[in-house]
Scaffold this motif. Structure first.
Motif, PDB file in Angstrom:
ATOM      1  N   TYR A   7       0.872  -1.177   0.000  1.00 15.77           N
ATOM      2  CA  TYR A   7       0.000   0.000   0.000  1.00 15.77           C
ATOM      3  C   TYR A   7       0.909   1.227   0.000  1.00 15.77           C
ATOM      4  O   TYR A   7       1.572   1.530   0.987  1.00 15.77           O
ATOM      5  N   ILE A   8       0.969   1.924  -1.141  1.00 13.61           N
ATOM      6  CA  ILE A   8       1.893   3.037  -1.346  1.00 13.61           C
ATOM      7  C   ILE A   8       1.172   4.364  -1.125  1.00 13.61           C
ATOM      8  O   ILE A   8       0.103   4.600  -1.706  1.00 13.61           O
ATOM      9  N   THR A   9       1.770   5.234  -0.306  1.00 14.86           N
ATOM     10  CA  THR A   9       1.147   6.521   0.009  1.00 14.86           C
ATOM     11  C   THR A   9       2.134   7.662  -0.245  1.00 14.86           C
ATOM     12  O   THR A   9       3.208   7.457  -0.806  1.00 14.86           O
ATOM     13  N   ARG A  10       1.778   8.866   0.242  1.00 11.65           N
ATOM     14  CA  ARG A  10       2.594  10.060   0.002  1.00 11.65           C
ATOM     15  C   ARG A  10       3.749  10.215   0.983  1.00 11.65           C
ATOM     16  O   ARG A  10       4.387  11.261   1.014  1.00 11.65           O
ATOM     17  N   GLY A  16       7.912   4.782  -0.148  1.00  7.08           N
ATOM     18  CA  GLY A  16       6.492   5.109  -0.247  1.00  7.08           C
ATOM     19  C   GLY A  16       5.576   4.099   0.414  1.00  7.08           C
ATOM     20  O   GLY A  16       4.354   4.267   0.417  1.00  7.08           O
ATOM     21  N   LEU A  17       6.162   3.053   1.002  1.00  4.24           N
ATOM     22  CA  LEU A  17       5.351   1.970   1.575  1.00  4.24           C
ATOM     23  C   LEU A  17       4.766   2.376   2.921  1.00  4.24           C
ATOM     24  O   LEU A  17       5.490   2.726   3.844  1.00  4.24           O
ATOM     25  N   ASP A  18       3.444   2.311   3.018  1.00  5.00           N
ATOM     26  CA  ASP A  18       2.759   2.560   4.285  1.00  5.00           C
ATOM     27  C   ASP A  18       2.539   1.264   5.043  1.00  5.00           C
ATOM     28  O   ASP A  18       2.767   1.181   6.248  1.00  5.00           O
ATOM     29  N   THR A  54      -2.682   2.283  -3.997  1.00  5.36           N
ATOM     30  CA  THR A  54      -2.231   3.587  -3.515  1.00  5.36           C
ATOM     31  C   THR A  54      -3.288   4.288  -2.672  1.00  5.36           C
ATOM     32  O   THR A  54      -4.472   3.947  -2.708  1.00  5.36           O
ATOM     33  N   GLY A  55      -2.797   5.303  -1.959  1.00  3.29           N
ATOM     34  CA  GLY A  55      -3.674   6.189  -1.226  1.00  3.29           C
ATOM     35  C   GLY A  55      -4.099   7.353  -2.107  1.00  3.29           C
ATOM     36  O   GLY A  55      -3.934   7.333  -3.331  1.00  3.29           O
TER      37      GLY A  55
END
Length: 302
Positions: A7-10, A16-18, A54-55
């Motif tokens: 799950y990739i976020t900002r 970028g991995l959350d 992604t987020g």
């Protein structure tokens, strides 16, 4: 059971991995691997080697001709993109949207006829990676866990366990000297507590443990450093990088007690009790803690 997927976020760290999410295998919302992701406000680019989700306000780049990028090409382009965006002002006030980024110009290696030289990118990154001496990683085994079970454990206050307990010092932003060589340690749980390097004089000698007051994240500081008021600093004449990591685990077992409304500052840290290995005469067994960490596979990489 669902499939595990990044799950990739900002976020600006950890590629970028959350987190790792579980997704229904029939879900069509996944994004392709071997692309470059970026967040609108973070303006950080990351090469993604796996399919991902992604987020919000996330974008990814792929070739316009739909030819798959190699992961080496992704890594090359990541650096090109970030270099091209230095000092452009994109941030939370003015996010870098996909449309804005698509209108920007970048410099790329090309052949004489003007075509992009994708092979050069592969070779350039490959040469860098091949020049790095990656150590062989040993498999972990549980054989030395029995040593813990047969050891005498006693409850000790941190104020009794360490012979040095101190609080960091607040440093106003306008007093910080930028671009120095001294570690500036804060309450961040990332990057071993390191926020930046500053030119201000250090106030603590190395070979110390630092504890964030907000979430009790513990970090070992091998070098002289400056710590903010959000950090408690622990030291002992027998402390070293091995037994420090043993104690880090013991202290962080109390992480659930700390949060923004219940911060663990100096006094609470001093009164915190830990179960620590001891000798028959009730002395703390610093040697055992050191030897235990040294016995763990790959401890030579510390």
């Amino acid at each position: 059971m669902g499939a595990a997927i990044p799950y990739i976020t900002r976020t600006k760290s950890n590629n970028g991995l959350d987190s790792i999410a579980l997704l229904d295998r029939n879900n069509k919302l996944t994004n392709p691997k071997n692309v470059i992701t970026f967040g609108a406000e973070s303006v950080k680019f990351f090469a993604q080697p796996f399919n991902f989700i992604t987020g919000n306000k996330m974008y990814f780049c792929q070739r316009k001709d739909n030819v798959k990028l190699s992961i080496y090409q992704c890594l090359f382009l990541k650096s090109v993109f970030e270099y091209s965006l230095q000092n452009t002002g994109y941030n939370y006030g003015m996010g870098l949207t996909g449309e804005r980024f698509s209108k920007r110009y970048i410099e790329l290696p090309i052949y004489k006829m003007g075509c992009v030289n994708w092979q050069y990118m592969d070779k350039y990154i490959s040469n860098i990676i091949n020049s790095i001496n990656v150590p062989k990683i040993e498999k972990f085994n549980n054989s030395n866990l029995s040593n813990l079970q047969h050891k005498i454990w006693k409850s000790k206050k941190i104020s009794c366990l360490f012979d040095y307990v101190a609080k960091g010092k607040y440093l106003k932003k306008n007093k910080r000297i930028k671009n120095g060589n001294n570690p500036y340690i804060t309450s961040t749980k990332l990057n071993n507590g390191l926020s930046s390097f500053i030119g201000n004089k250090t106030i603590f000698k190395g070979n110390k443990l630092t504890i964030s007051k907000v979430d009790m994240t513990v970090s070992y500081q091998p070098y002289n450093f400056y710590a903010t008021h959000d950090v408690t600093v622990l030291g002992h004449k027998k402390l070293n990088k091995y037994n420090a990591l043993f104690l880090k685990v013991l202290i962080e077992q109390n992480k659930e007690k700390a949060n923004y409304s219940n911060q663990y500052q100096l006094k609470k840290i001093e009164d915190l009790k830990l179960l620590v290995p001891t000798k028959d005469n009730d002395e703390i067994d610093w040697g055992f803690m050191e030897d235990y960490i040294k016995s763990i596979p790959n401890s030579n990489l510390l």
